[in-house]
Design an enzyme around this catalytic site. Sequence first.
Site, PDB file in Angstrom:
ATOM      1  N   PHE A 149      26.329 -38.409  10.833  1.00 35.63           N
ATOM      2  CA  PHE A 149      27.446 -37.471  10.650  1.00 35.63           C
ATOM      3  C   PHE A 149      27.843 -36.779  11.939  1.00 35.63           C
ATOM      4  CE2 PHE A 149      24.010 -34.337  10.514  1.00 35.63           C
ATOM      5  CZ  PHE A 149      24.597 -33.254  11.159  1.00 35.63           C
ATOM      6  N   LYS A 173      29.904 -48.672   8.441  1.00 39.77           N
ATOM      7  CA  LYS A 173      29.486 -47.836   7.308  1.00 39.77           C
ATOM      8  C   LYS A 173      29.246 -46.455   7.894  1.00 39.77           C
ATOM      9  CE  LYS A 173      26.592 -45.929   5.375  1.00 39.77           C
ATOM     10  NZ  LYS A 173      26.636 -44.456   5.271  1.00 39.77           N
ATOM     11  N   GLU A 176      28.509 -40.586   5.032  1.00 42.43           N
ATOM     12  CA  GLU A 176      29.256 -40.192   3.828  1.00 42.43           C
ATOM     13  C   GLU A 176      29.601 -38.709   3.860  1.00 42.43           C
ATOM     14  OE1 GLU A 176      26.178 -40.948   4.254  1.00 42.43           O
ATOM     15  OE2 GLU A 176      24.866 -40.508   2.542  1.00 42.43           O
ATOM     16  N   SER A 226      18.573 -40.709  11.664  1.00 42.84           N
ATOM     17  CA  SER A 226      17.239 -40.132  11.795  1.00 42.84           C
ATOM     18  C   SER A 226      16.180 -41.248  11.882  1.00 42.84           C
ATOM     19  CB  SER A 226      16.972 -39.192  10.615  1.00 42.84           C
ATOM     20  OG  SER A 226      17.261 -39.855   9.398  1.00 42.84           O
ATOM     21  N   CYS A 281      22.019 -35.262  19.179  1.00 41.74           N
ATOM     22  CA  CYS A 281      20.746 -35.907  19.521  1.00 41.74           C
ATOM     23  C   CYS A 281      20.419 -35.705  20.983  1.00 41.74           C
ATOM     24  CB  CYS A 281      20.792 -37.385  19.187  1.00 41.74           C
ATOM     25  SG  CYS A 281      21.895 -38.272  20.271  1.00 41.74           S
ATOM     26  N   GLU A 383      12.063 -32.658  14.520  1.00 41.08           N
ATOM     27  CA  GLU A 383      13.438 -32.374  14.943  1.00 41.08           C
ATOM     28  C   GLU A 383      14.039 -31.367  13.959  1.00 41.08           C
ATOM     29  OE1 GLU A 383      16.357 -35.528  14.189  1.00 41.08           O
ATOM     30  OE2 GLU A 383      17.290 -35.067  16.103  1.00 41.08           O
TER      31      GLU A 383
HETATM   32  P1  NAD Z   1      20.780 -39.910   8.566  1.00 38.36           P
HETATM   33  O1  NAD Z   1      19.605 -40.714   9.005  1.00 38.36           O
HETATM   34  O2  NAD Z   1      20.638 -39.045   7.362  1.00 38.36           O
HETATM   35  O3  NAD Z   1      22.013 -40.885   8.237  1.00 38.36           O
HETATM   36  C1  NAD Z   1      22.415 -41.898   9.137  1.00 38.36           C
HETATM   37  C2  NAD Z   1      23.039 -43.043   8.346  1.00 38.36           C
HETATM   38  O4  NAD Z   1      22.052 -43.597   7.479  1.00 38.36           O
HETATM   39  C3  NAD Z   1      24.198 -42.601   7.462  1.00 38.36           C
HETATM   40  O5  NAD Z   1      25.227 -43.553   7.552  1.00 38.36           O
HETATM   41  C4  NAD Z   1      23.594 -42.549   6.069  1.00 38.36           C
HETATM   42  O6  NAD Z   1      24.529 -42.841   5.058  1.00 38.36           O
HETATM   43  C5  NAD Z   1      22.528 -43.613   6.129  1.00 38.36           C
HETATM   44  N1  NAD Z   1      21.398 -43.320   5.235  1.00 38.36           N
HETATM   45  C6  NAD Z   1      20.995 -42.092   4.817  1.00 38.36           C
HETATM   46  N2  NAD Z   1      19.916 -42.216   4.023  1.00 38.36           N
HETATM   47  C7  NAD Z   1      19.610 -43.530   3.959  1.00 38.36           C
HETATM   48  C8  NAD Z   1      18.575 -44.287   3.318  1.00 38.36           C
HETATM   49  N3  NAD Z   1      17.638 -43.700   2.592  1.00 38.36           N
HETATM   50  N4  NAD Z   1      18.579 -45.620   3.485  1.00 38.36           N
HETATM   51  C9  NAD Z   1      19.498 -46.227   4.231  1.00 38.36           C
HETATM   52  N5  NAD Z   1      20.502 -45.557   4.864  1.00 38.36           N
HETATM   53  C10 NAD Z   1      20.558 -44.233   4.742  1.00 38.36           C
HETATM   54  O7  NAD Z   1      21.249 -39.082   9.841  1.00 38.36           O
HETATM   55  P2  NAD Z   1      22.336 -37.936   9.914  1.00 38.36           P
HETATM   56  O8  NAD Z   1      21.794 -36.707   9.273  1.00 38.36           O
HETATM   57  O9  NAD Z   1      23.651 -38.431   9.492  1.00 38.36           O
HETATM   58  O10 NAD Z   1      22.409 -37.722  11.510  1.00 38.36           O
HETATM   59  C11 NAD Z   1      21.521 -36.918  12.220  1.00 38.36           C
HETATM   60  C12 NAD Z   1      20.391 -37.723  12.819  1.00 38.36           C
HETATM   61  O11 NAD Z   1      20.909 -38.737  13.676  1.00 38.36           O
HETATM   62  C13 NAD Z   1      19.478 -36.886  13.687  1.00 38.36           C
HETATM   63  O12 NAD Z   1      18.155 -37.284  13.479  1.00 38.36           O
HETATM   64  C14 NAD Z   1      19.927 -37.225  15.102  1.00 38.36           C
HETATM   65  O13 NAD Z   1      18.957 -37.026  16.109  1.00 38.36           O
HETATM   66  C15 NAD Z   1      20.246 -38.656  14.940  1.00 38.36           C
HETATM   67  N6  NAD Z   1      21.112 -39.135  16.007  1.00 38.36           N
HETATM   68  C16 NAD Z   1      20.565 -39.951  16.941  1.00 38.36           C
HETATM   69  C17 NAD Z   1      21.342 -40.397  17.984  1.00 38.36           C
HETATM   70  C18 NAD Z   1      20.766 -41.322  19.024  1.00 38.36           C
HETATM   71  O14 NAD Z   1      21.523 -41.978  19.708  1.00 38.36           O
HETATM   72  N7  NAD Z   1      19.455 -41.417  19.164  1.00 38.36           N
HETATM   73  C19 NAD Z   1      22.679 -40.012  18.083  1.00 38.36           C
HETATM   74  C20 NAD Z   1      23.199 -39.166  17.093  1.00 38.36           C
HETATM   75  C21 NAD Z   1      22.409 -38.733  16.050  1.00 38.36           C
END
Ligand code: NAD
Length: 498
Positions: A149, A173, A176, A226, A281, A383
């Site tokens: 997000f 994708k 959401e 994450s 991040c 985190e």
């Molecule tokens: P998230 O892991 O909750 O969601 C990321 C994606 O995974 C979304 O599209 C979501 O729909 C999907 N998803 C969620 N739950 C899932 C599941 N159980 N199974 C499969 N797919 C699933 O992350 P977020 O809250 O949207 O974003 C924040 C996180 O992203 C933080 O941990 C941040 O550090 C990380 N991030 C990392 C980078 C990087 O380059 N390392 C960059 C930006 C954000």
Amino acid sequence: MREILHFVNGERVALTGQRRSDIFNPNTGQVQAQAALGTADDLGTAVAAARAAQPGWAATNPQKRARVLFNFKQLLEDNMDELAELLSSEHGKVVADSRGDVQRGLEVIEFACGIPHLLKGEYTENAGGGIDVYSMRQPLGVCAGITPFNFPAMIPMWMFGVAIACGNTFILKPSEKDPSVPVRLAELMMEAGAPAGVLNVVHGDKEVVDAILHHPDISAVSFVGSSDIAQYVYATGTANGKRVQAMGGAKNHGIILPDADMEQTVKDMVGAAYGSAGERCMALPVAVPVGKKTADTFVEMMTEEVGKLNIGVSTDPDAHYGPVVSAAHRQRIEQYIAMGVEEGASLLIDGRGMTLQGHEEGFFIGPSLFDNVKPDMQSYRDEIFGPVLQVVRAETAEEAIALPSNHQYGNGVAIFTRDGNAAREFARNVNVGMVGINVPIPVPVSYHTFGGWKRSAFGDINQHGPEGVRFWTKVKTVTQRWPSGSVSDQSFIIPTMQ
Ligand code: NAD
């Protein structure tokens, strides 16, 4: 209620899924729209469109593909205000920061405009008697991206910008939580001249992610989110024979040596820790001042600086940061603050319980500042992803540098010092993927490459830059000989250059 539809084969479509996710305006706390959540069938429809478009797109010469990207870049600039406002209204970051989100993605598109040059292979004339050898980079086919997000414009463009330039077609994708900007990006890509099916957006959650990871026609998957989910995506995708890169969470440290320019360091740290409410991040949520004097000065100056922060709605040009993305995320951040207190850290500024007048239902949280955080505290190891800065005091530079090196995450790190040799040694030795030297947020420019180490990234190939081109292509090497009139003897020995 406004509905945010999928974008498949060049148009917005409802598809089959019956489930919906609420899209909040974090400034007001109100539901402003609903996004369709896709099914495996919906994903299948998008893959079929991408598959149909792929051979024609791959056969389009790279210069023509680049022209589409040049047009797309122009459209991003023309629509910057609309995109930034839309982004802020679903994410909550201030509009100026949303412009930065779009701009960082646009810079990857600028890089991808150089694709004719980037796809040039290698050639060796006369590698053996009458034999020439050359290599070429070919697209993988239908590829997918799953995004978080927190950067709903930049991160999708990291992925599809390079993937499409290389001749692949793409299924995105998006998160959401804030899916509107990704749909607009796909529409603008069509307006730029990409054929229908080249870029598709399917909204959804785990159901669509799993469908992507198991679909036999998807060759490669890029994930950012994450760490636990990144690890799952990497393990499942690779087990199904796909190429996968999966970027995860972070806990970046800012090391402050005694000779640092303290005034500048405090200004840098306050922006890097609290900008975008810490939902980056590459934020710097941990400060490690070296020595008691450095720590006391830093904490005193930081306390004063944090006191000046202005939290407001996304459209307030004077706000330093806006609300966080959801009520659940705010609650999670507040739980981590409570955990830090229980673990014995000193909470100097408590951001919990903040409300903004006139926006009492918005997802606002004030800045928090902890001192005397210890490396064995869970609130340090995890985190938090919120506007919380944790100060971990170190007695020596060695002790300070060991902290990011030993942490489970290894995305970014920064050192603040005037000592060139100390900085150079730090950059060489620290066990982290992206390093800043007096640069608080060392996000590499688009023609370099982005990627962390340890639990911040699963897989070996990074985002954008030349690594991105490697990720979205496979190399083929051709060894050729043309009839020259003479017939050589048959041979049963492996050919060598002897
Ligand atoms: P998230 O892991 O909750 O969601 C990321 C994606 O995974 C979304 O599209 C979501 O729909 C999907 N998803 C969620 N739950 C899932 C599941 N159980 N199974 C499969 N797919 C699933 O992350 P977020 O809250 O949207 O974003 C924040 C996180 O992203 C933080 O941990 C941040 O550090 C990380 N991030 C990392 C980078 C990087 O380059 N390392 C960059 C930006 C954000």
